[in-house]
Design a protein around this motif. Sequence first.
Motif, PDB file in Angstrom:
ATOM      1  N   MET A  82     -44.052 -62.393  23.883  1.00 27.45           N
ATOM      2  CA  MET A  82     -43.773 -61.461  22.791  1.00 27.45           C
ATOM      3  C   MET A  82     -44.957 -61.382  21.824  1.00 27.45           C
ATOM      4  O   MET A  82     -45.255 -60.326  21.261  1.00 27.45           O
ATOM      5  N   ALA A  83     -45.656 -62.502  21.643  1.00 26.38           N
ATOM      6  CA  ALA A  83     -46.775 -62.544  20.698  1.00 26.38           C
ATOM      7  C   ALA A  83     -47.946 -61.682  21.170  1.00 26.38           C
ATOM      8  O   ALA A  83     -48.785 -61.278  20.358  1.00 26.38           O
ATOM      9  N   GLY A  84     -48.036 -61.441  22.473  1.00 26.34           N
ATOM     10  CA  GLY A  84     -49.092 -60.562  22.983  1.00 26.34           C
ATOM     11  C   GLY A  84     -50.470 -61.087  22.638  1.00 26.34           C
ATOM     12  O   GLY A  84     -50.828 -62.223  22.969  1.00 26.34           O
ATOM     13  N   GLU A  85     -51.219 -60.274  21.922  1.00 27.03           N
ATOM     14  CA  GLU A  85     -52.595 -60.640  21.587  1.00 27.03           C
ATOM     15  C   GLU A  85     -52.658 -61.851  20.654  1.00 27.03           C
ATOM     16  O   GLU A  85     -53.698 -62.494  20.533  1.00 27.03           O
ATOM     17  N   GLU A  86     -51.575 -62.120  19.959  1.00 25.92           N
ATOM     18  CA  GLU A  86     -51.570 -63.238  19.016  1.00 25.92           C
ATOM     19  C   GLU A  86     -50.993 -64.515  19.635  1.00 25.92           C
ATOM     20  O   GLU A  86     -50.636 -65.457  18.925  1.00 25.92           O
ATOM     21  N   ALA A  87     -50.918 -64.556  20.978  1.00 23.59           N
ATOM     22  CA  ALA A  87     -50.352 -65.744  21.640  1.00 23.59           C
ATOM     23  C   ALA A  87     -51.153 -66.995  21.331  1.00 23.59           C
ATOM     24  O   ALA A  87     -50.606 -68.110  21.325  1.00 23.59           O
ATOM     25  N   SER A  88     -52.438 -66.834  21.034  1.00 25.67           N
ATOM     26  CA  SER A  88     -53.263 -68.013  20.750  1.00 25.67           C
ATOM     27  C   SER A  88     -52.779 -68.744  19.506  1.00 25.67           C
ATOM     28  O   SER A  88     -52.879 -69.967  19.399  1.00 25.67           O
ATOM     29  N   THR A  89     -52.240 -67.980  18.558  1.00 20.98           N
ATOM     30  CA  THR A  89     -51.716 -68.612  17.338  1.00 20.98           C
ATOM     31  C   THR A  89     -50.483 -69.455  17.665  1.00 20.98           C
ATOM     32  O   THR A  89     -50.329 -70.574  17.166  1.00 20.98           O
ATOM     33  N   ILE A  90     -49.619 -68.908  18.511  1.00 20.62           N
ATOM     34  CA  ILE A  90     -48.440 -69.666  18.941  1.00 20.62           C
ATOM     35  C   ILE A  90     -48.891 -70.907  19.705  1.00 20.62           C
ATOM     36  O   ILE A  90     -48.356 -72.001  19.515  1.00 20.62           O
TER      37      ILE A  90
END
Length: 537
Positions: A457-465
Motif C-alpha cells: 500500500m505504501a508504494g513508493e514510500e515502502a522504504s519508510t515502512i
Amino acid sequence: MAENAGLENHRIKSFKNKGRDVETMRRHRNEVTVELRKNKRDEHLLKKRNVPQEESLEDSDVDADFKGVMGVIQLQYAQCKLFQQNVTLDAILQNATSDNAVVQLSAVQAARKLLSSDRNPPIDDLIKSGILPILVKCLERDDNPSLQFEAAWALTNIASGTSAQTQAVVKSNAVPLFLRLLHSPHQNVCEQAVWALGNIIGDGPQCRDYVISLGVVKPLLSFINPSIPITFLRNVTWVIVNLCRNKDPPPPMETVQEILPALCVLIYHTDINILVDTVWALSYLTDGGNEQIQMVIDSGVVPFLVPLLSHQEVKVQTAALRAVGNIVTGTDEQTQVVLNCDVLSHFPNLLTHPKEKINKEAVWFLSNITAGNQQQVQAVIDAGLIPMIIHQLAKGDFGTQKEAAWAISNLTISGRKDQVEYLVQQNVIPPFCNLLSVKDSQVVQVVLDGLKNILIMAGEEASTIAEIIEECGGLEKIENLQQHENEDIYKLAFEIIDQYFSGDDIDEDPSLIPEPTQGGTFNFDPASNLQTKEFKF
C-alpha cells in the motif's frame, strides 16, 4: 465508481495469501473462542439433575445460579413412610409394582432419592435393575399425580447422566409420555416433564430433533405467560436454549421461526437467569450460518440485543457480545444492521473490561468489522477504537493479541490507503512485529500478511515502512522466519526481504530516501515521529 471498485477488488486479491479471500476474512467462532465456550459449558449445563438442598418439602430459597432448580414442592406425602437409605434395589423394584398405592409411591420416591444424591448416584445400577419400564408406566397414572411427579423426577435424573443413560430413557419410550404430561393440570408435574425433556434435548441434535418431531415446541412456549412462577419459567427458557443449540445439523428452520417470537418477549425479562439464557439462545441461533442470522435480524431483536453489551451483569454482557459477534460474521449487509444500532459506542468499555475474556471477544468482534467494507472500517476508526486495538495488540494476553493481529491484518486488506496510513500513524508496526517471534504459526502468518499489505500500500514510500520495521527489530525476526518449518511462512518472509530489504542499505542509498512533501512534513524519523498526523504514504 465501478472502475474503482474493480481496481479495489484486484488490489484485495493481489494482497492476500492463500485462504484470505473476502468471504473467509470474516472469522466464525470455531477457532476463536473455544476457551470461552468451555467456560460457558461449565456454567450453563446441557443437562441438570434435580437435587434438593434438603429433603424437607418446606418452602426454601432457590439458588439463583442453579438454573431451573425446582421451587416449592406442593404435594404432601402424609400417607408415605419413606424407605430408609439402606433400602435395597430389589426391594425398590418389587414395591414399585405393588398394587398398594402408598407402597408403590414410597418405592418410586426411594428410587428418586437415590438418584438425587449429591455424589455418584447409582444411575447404571438402577437402569440394570430394570426399573425404567416401571417408572415410565408410572407416568401414565393420571389418577396419581404424586406418583407421576416422583417417576418423572427419577427419570429426569437418569436422563441427566451420560449420553448412554439419556438414551436408555429415550428407548424406554418415555418421551411421548413426557410430552403428554406437559398438559397435566398439576403444575409441578408439568414442570418436571419440562425438565426431563430439557435433559433429553440437551443430549445432542438427534435427540433434539426427535423431541421436536413429536411436537414439543408449541406446548413448551405456551408456558410463557404472566402467571408462570419464576422457577418454572427459568426451566422453560433453559429448554429453549437446548432447542437452539447444536449446528450439525442446526434446528429445523420452522422450529427457529416458532422460537424467535418467544425470545423477543423474554429479552425484556428482568430476571437475570432468564435474560442470560435468552441471549445465549440467540447466540446459538446466530452461530448457524447466514440464513439463521437473517432470521434473527428479521425478528427485530437486534436493537434490543445491542444495548445489553453495557449491562451491569457480566453474564449478560458475555452472552450479548457472543450473539452480536456471531451476526457480524455474516455479510456486510448483516454486519451493517448491528453497526446501525450504535454498537461501536459500547466498545471502549468492553476493550478496557476487567475480564480478559470480554477483551478477547470484543477484539474478535472488531476483527470481523475490519473485514468488512471501507465504510465499516472507517466506522471503527471514527469510534476511536484503533488505538485501543493496538493497545491490546501490545499488552493483552496472547489470545487477545491474536485477535488484534487479525483485526489489524484484515484492515490492511479491506482498508483504503488513507485508512492503512492511519494505522501506521498510530504506531501499529512495533507491537505488530513483536508477534513475529511467537510459536503460533497462524499468528505469524497473519502478521506477515499484514506487514506485506502495508508495504504494498505504501508504494513508493515502502522504504519508510521498511525503516520502521528494521528500527523496531522486525527485520531480524523476518530474517529468522526464512528458516521456519511452515512453507507459507518462510516463502512470505523471503518475499518481503527480497522485495523490500535487499540490495544496498536503505540509509546509504539516496534514491530510497523519501522526498519531503510540499509542506516539508515527510522527514520521517521512526524513533520520534511514529505518531505524527502528517505522515502520508
